[in-house]
Design a protein around this motif. Structure first.
Motif, PDB file in Angstrom:
ATOM      1  N   VAL A  47      -4.941  14.839  -1.313  1.00 48.99           N
ATOM      2  CA  VAL A  47      -6.049  13.960  -1.722  1.00 48.99           C
ATOM      3  C   VAL A  47      -7.324  14.414  -1.013  1.00 48.99           C
ATOM      4  CG1 VAL A  47      -6.945  11.611  -1.727  1.00 48.99           C
ATOM      5  CG2 VAL A  47      -4.507  12.012  -2.145  1.00 48.99           C
ATOM      6  N   PRO A  48      -8.362  14.789  -1.745  1.00 54.56           N
ATOM      7  CA  PRO A  48      -9.581  15.301  -1.090  1.00 54.56           C
ATOM      8  C   PRO A  48     -10.461  14.181  -0.536  1.00 54.56           C
ATOM      9  CG  PRO A  48      -9.860  15.316  -3.483  1.00 54.56           C
ATOM     10  CD  PRO A  48      -8.463  14.833  -3.223  1.00 54.56           C
ATOM     11  N   GLY A  49     -11.032  14.415   0.628  1.00 53.38           N
ATOM     12  CA  GLY A  49     -12.048  13.529   1.177  1.00 53.38           C
ATOM     13  C   GLY A  49     -11.596  12.133   1.517  1.00 53.38           C
ATOM     14  N   SER A  50     -10.316  11.939   1.838  1.00 55.25           N
ATOM     15  CA  SER A  50      -9.818  10.602   2.175  1.00 55.25           C
ATOM     16  C   SER A  50      -9.170  10.628   3.548  1.00 55.25           C
ATOM     17  CB  SER A  50      -8.805  10.120   1.127  1.00 55.25           C
ATOM     18  OG  SER A  50      -8.214   8.900   1.541  1.00 55.25           O
ATOM     19  N   PRO A  51      -9.860  10.136   4.574  1.00 58.05           N
ATOM     20  CA  PRO A  51      -9.263  10.093   5.913  1.00 58.05           C
ATOM     21  C   PRO A  51      -7.975   9.270   5.950  1.00 58.05           C
ATOM     22  CG  PRO A  51     -11.627   9.712   6.032  1.00 58.05           C
ATOM     23  CD  PRO A  51     -11.261   9.662   4.579  1.00 58.05           C
ATOM     24  N   ARG A  76       3.591   7.183  -5.606  1.00 56.11           N
ATOM     25  CA  ARG A  76       2.356   7.458  -6.340  1.00 56.11           C
ATOM     26  C   ARG A  76       1.840   6.224  -7.082  1.00 56.11           C
ATOM     27  NH1 ARG A  76       5.869  11.822  -7.589  1.00 56.11           N
ATOM     28  NH2 ARG A  76       5.248  13.778  -6.576  1.00 56.11           N
ATOM     29  N   ASP A  77       2.764   5.350  -7.478  1.00 55.62           N
ATOM     30  CA  ASP A  77       2.380   4.186  -8.256  1.00 55.62           C
ATOM     31  C   ASP A  77       1.838   3.032  -7.422  1.00 55.62           C
ATOM     32  OD1 ASP A  77       3.132   5.393 -10.628  1.00 55.62           O
ATOM     33  OD2 ASP A  77       5.198   4.708 -10.452  1.00 55.62           O
ATOM     34  N   TYR A  78       1.889   3.175  -6.084  1.00 55.71           N
ATOM     35  CA  TYR A  78       1.404   2.055  -5.268  1.00 55.71           C
ATOM     36  C   TYR A  78       0.322   2.526  -4.301  1.00 55.71           C
ATOM     37  CZ  TYR A  78       1.421  -2.491  -3.020  1.00 55.71           C
ATOM     38  OH  TYR A  78       1.044  -3.723  -2.552  1.00 55.71           O
ATOM     39  N   LEU A  79       0.680   2.903  -3.062  1.00 53.69           N
ATOM     40  CA  LEU A  79      -0.375   3.203  -2.093  1.00 53.69           C
ATOM     41  C   LEU A  79      -1.250   4.370  -2.541  1.00 53.69           C
ATOM     42  CD1 LEU A  79      -1.725   2.642   0.606  1.00 53.69           C
ATOM     43  CD2 LEU A  79      -0.107   4.222   1.683  1.00 53.69           C
ATOM     44  N   LEU A  80      -0.655   5.417  -3.064  1.00 54.69           N
ATOM     45  CA  LEU A  80      -1.467   6.557  -3.487  1.00 54.69           C
ATOM     46  C   LEU A  80      -2.453   6.137  -4.577  1.00 54.69           C
ATOM     47  CD1 LEU A  80      -1.766   9.538  -2.753  1.00 54.69           C
ATOM     48  CD2 LEU A  80      -0.261  10.092  -4.670  1.00 54.69           C
ATOM     49  N   ASP A  81      -2.003   5.281  -5.490  1.00 61.57           N
ATOM     50  CA  ASP A  81      -2.892   4.779  -6.530  1.00 61.57           C
ATOM     51  C   ASP A  81      -3.944   3.839  -5.951  1.00 61.57           C
ATOM     52  OD1 ASP A  81      -3.476   4.863  -9.366  1.00 61.57           O
ATOM     53  OD2 ASP A  81      -2.854   2.759  -9.441  1.00 61.57           O
ATOM     54  N   LEU A  82      -3.545   3.059  -4.954  1.00 65.05           N
ATOM     55  CA  LEU A  82      -4.499   2.183  -4.280  1.00 65.05           C
ATOM     56  C   LEU A  82      -5.628   2.976  -3.626  1.00 65.05           C
ATOM     57  CD1 LEU A  82      -2.037  -0.351  -2.649  1.00 65.05           C
ATOM     58  CD2 LEU A  82      -4.006  -1.010  -4.054  1.00 65.05           C
ATOM     59  N   LEU A  83      -5.277   4.120  -3.056  1.00 73.12           N
ATOM     60  CA  LEU A  83      -6.279   4.928  -2.360  1.00 73.12           C
ATOM     61  C   LEU A  83      -7.193   5.668  -3.333  1.00 73.12           C
ATOM     62  CD1 LEU A  83      -4.153   6.455   0.551  1.00 73.12           C
ATOM     63  CD2 LEU A  83      -5.752   4.534   0.655  1.00 73.12           C
ATOM     64  N   THR A  84      -6.661   6.077  -4.464  1.00 76.55           N
ATOM     65  CA  THR A  84      -7.448   6.863  -5.410  1.00 76.55           C
ATOM     66  C   THR A  84      -8.140   6.011  -6.473  1.00 76.55           C
ATOM     67  OG1 THR A  84      -5.447   7.272  -6.717  1.00 76.55           O
ATOM     68  CG2 THR A  84      -6.052   8.930  -5.071  1.00 76.55           C
ATOM     69  N   ARG A  85      -7.555   4.836  -6.796  1.00 73.89           N
ATOM     70  CA  ARG A  85      -8.164   3.936  -7.794  1.00 73.89           C
ATOM     71  C   ARG A  85      -8.134   2.492  -7.314  1.00 73.89           C
ATOM     72  NH1 ARG A  85      -9.121   5.668 -12.886  1.00 73.89           N
ATOM     73  NH2 ARG A  85     -10.472   3.822 -12.811  1.00 73.89           N
ATOM     74  N   PRO A  86      -8.800   2.169  -6.224  1.00 74.16           N
ATOM     75  CA  PRO A  86      -8.752   0.792  -5.696  1.00 74.16           C
ATOM     76  C   PRO A  86      -9.379  -0.220  -6.649  1.00 74.16           C
ATOM     77  CG  PRO A  86     -10.431   2.090  -4.576  1.00 74.16           C
ATOM     78  CD  PRO A  86      -9.645   3.048  -5.393  1.00 74.16           C
ATOM     79  N   ASP A  87     -10.252   0.251  -7.542  1.00 73.12           N
ATOM     80  CA  ASP A  87     -10.919  -0.652  -8.477  1.00 73.12           C
ATOM     81  C   ASP A  87      -9.965  -1.271  -9.486  1.00 73.12           C
ATOM     82  OD1 ASP A  87     -10.882   2.194  -9.236  1.00 73.12           O
ATOM     83  OD2 ASP A  87     -11.703   1.492 -11.152  1.00 73.12           O
ATOM     84  N   LEU A  88      -8.755  -0.707  -9.596  1.00 72.01           N
ATOM     85  CA  LEU A  88      -7.786  -1.195 -10.571  1.00 72.01           C
ATOM     86  C   LEU A  88      -6.795  -2.191  -9.974  1.00 72.01           C
ATOM     87  CD1 LEU A  88      -6.995   2.125 -12.479  1.00 72.01           C
ATOM     88  CD2 LEU A  88      -8.741   0.396 -12.984  1.00 72.01           C
ATOM     89  N   TRP A  89      -7.001  -2.556  -8.709  1.00 72.92           N
ATOM     90  CA  TRP A  89      -6.058  -3.448  -8.021  1.00 72.92           C
ATOM     91  C   TRP A  89      -6.781  -4.676  -7.489  1.00 72.92           C
ATOM     92  CZ3 TRP A  89      -0.789  -2.572  -7.443  1.00 72.92           C
ATOM     93  CH2 TRP A  89      -0.332  -1.306  -7.842  1.00 72.92           C
ATOM     94  N   ASP A  90      -6.031  -5.773  -7.420  1.00 71.47           N
ATOM     95  CA  ASP A  90      -6.547  -6.931  -6.719  1.00 71.47           C
ATOM     96  C   ASP A  90      -6.206  -6.802  -5.230  1.00 71.47           C
ATOM     97  OD1 ASP A  90      -3.738  -7.488  -7.715  1.00 71.47           O
ATOM     98  OD2 ASP A  90      -3.976  -9.147  -6.293  1.00 71.47           O
ATOM     99  N   ALA A  91      -7.125  -7.207  -4.379  1.00 69.60           N
ATOM    100  CA  ALA A  91      -6.974  -7.142  -2.911  1.00 69.60           C
ATOM    101  C   ALA A  91      -6.481  -5.777  -2.438  1.00 69.60           C
ATOM    102  CB  ALA A  91      -6.024  -8.237  -2.434  1.00 69.60           C
TER     103      ALA A  91
END
Length: 331
Positions: A200-204, A256-271
């Motif tokens: 994942v690029p640019g994500s500490p 990939r369907d949870y934390l990785l998706d949260l980090l790359t597409r947080p706009d698609l999740w609540d909280a």
């Protein structure tokens, strides 16, 4: 894993340089280093199959996980087998001997001085290394009597062969993984996910998570390797029961369907921030408990489990993914 030449660990950098031109490296900060070097010179094969590194305990102080130095030395060495002592921690890795680490762990737990443990480890691994049979060290393989000036050096051959016979405790036909099959599936999956986070690029946070997953996988292996070498079967069974579900739940949370998706597409999740914090805390807590368990095994104490993953259990989507993981792995 590629070797990381870094000034952050001068001991590691010096060790890699040290074994690039010789088979034995004892750091100058190690007490009694010259005597240890001389003793090792008498048992380490001269064919370049084995490298032995001895470092002070401080060398591991800032490393990300327990076997980090061993892995870096193995990656940077031309020798097929690397044996390393870091303080009183004895480790080994080999391309030709599947149970090199187990041999090192058993000798570490046998008591005695570090020198005795190292000599015993080198001798046993030498005896089981296929390429060491042609060694010119006179210890690792069959010794051919030489006739020099009419003197037959049979006594030396008999002595060396007897030493090997006494110390060679096992000749396994197959290697048995001390990590239970179900736990091994989870460790393998964790290592697959680690690569995803590292990419994942640019994500500490993703980079930190990749390092955390790597550490967790390594510690899990160390726990069961040491349980196999030092503890009773009941402790291994207890640890397997404890970590089978916890690791499955973590794998689901890290997938990939949870934390990785949260980090790359947080706009698609609540909280999303709350969810990310939950998984990171779970990863840290389980890793800390496993490290504590390893220390308990080393001290011959019973295992204690105090970590719960209540926050992850409450997420219904993670229960579904955990169930899918178990089904896909045949459990």
């Amino acid at each position: 894993m590629p070797y990381l030449s870094s000034s952050n660990n001068p001991w590691l950098e010096d060790a890699v340089a040290g074994i690039s031109g010789q088979n034995i490296y004892v750091d100058p900060d190690v007490s009694g280093g010259q005597a240890l070097t001389d003793a090792l010179a008498g048992v380490v094969p001269g064919d370049g199959s084995i490298a032995v590194v001895v470092l002070p305990g401080d060398a591991a102080r800032d490393t990300p996980y327990n076997t980090y130095i061993l892995e870096q030395l193995t990656a940077g060495a031309s020798q097929q087998t690397v044996i390393v002592a870091i303080g009183d921690d004895l480790q080994a890795a080999s391309e030709t001997i599947d149970d090199a680490l187990r041999i090192a762990n058993e000798n570490e737990s046998s008591g005695g001085s570090l020198q005795d443990q190292l000599l015993e480890t080198v001798t046993e691994i030498s005896a089981e290394t296929p390429t060491s049979s042609g060694s010119d060290s006179g210890v690792a393989g069959p010794v051919i009597p030489l006739v020099i000036g009419g003197v037959v050096l049979v006594a030396a051959a008999v002595t060396a062969a007897g030493l090997i016979a006494r110390r060679r405790r096992r000749t396994p036909a197959v290697s048995i993984d001390p990590v239970p099959a179900g736990i091994r599936l989870r460790v393998n999956r964790l290592r697959e996910l680690r690569a995803d986070y590292a990419a994942v690029p640019g994500s500490p946070v993703a980079a930190e998570t990749a390092a955390g997953i790597d550490a967790l996988a390594s510690h899990v292996e160390q726990l069961f390797i040491r349980l196999d070498a030092k503890a009773g079967e009941d402790q291994s069974v207890l640890a397997e029961a404890e970590y089978s579900d916890k690791l499955a739940r973590l794998v689901a949370a890290l997938d990939r369907d949870y934390l990785l998706d949260l980090l790359t597409r947080p706009d698609l999740w609540d909280a999303p921030d709350e969810r990310i914090a939950e998984v990171r805390e779970a990863l840290s807590s389980v890793t800390t408990q496993i490290v504590d368990n390893i220390k308990q095994v080393n001290a011959r104490k019973g295992l204690l489990f105090q970590v719960s993953l209540d926050s992850l259990i409450g997420r219904s989507e993670l229960r579904d993914w955990e169930r899918q993981f178990k089904q896909s792995s045949g459990e």
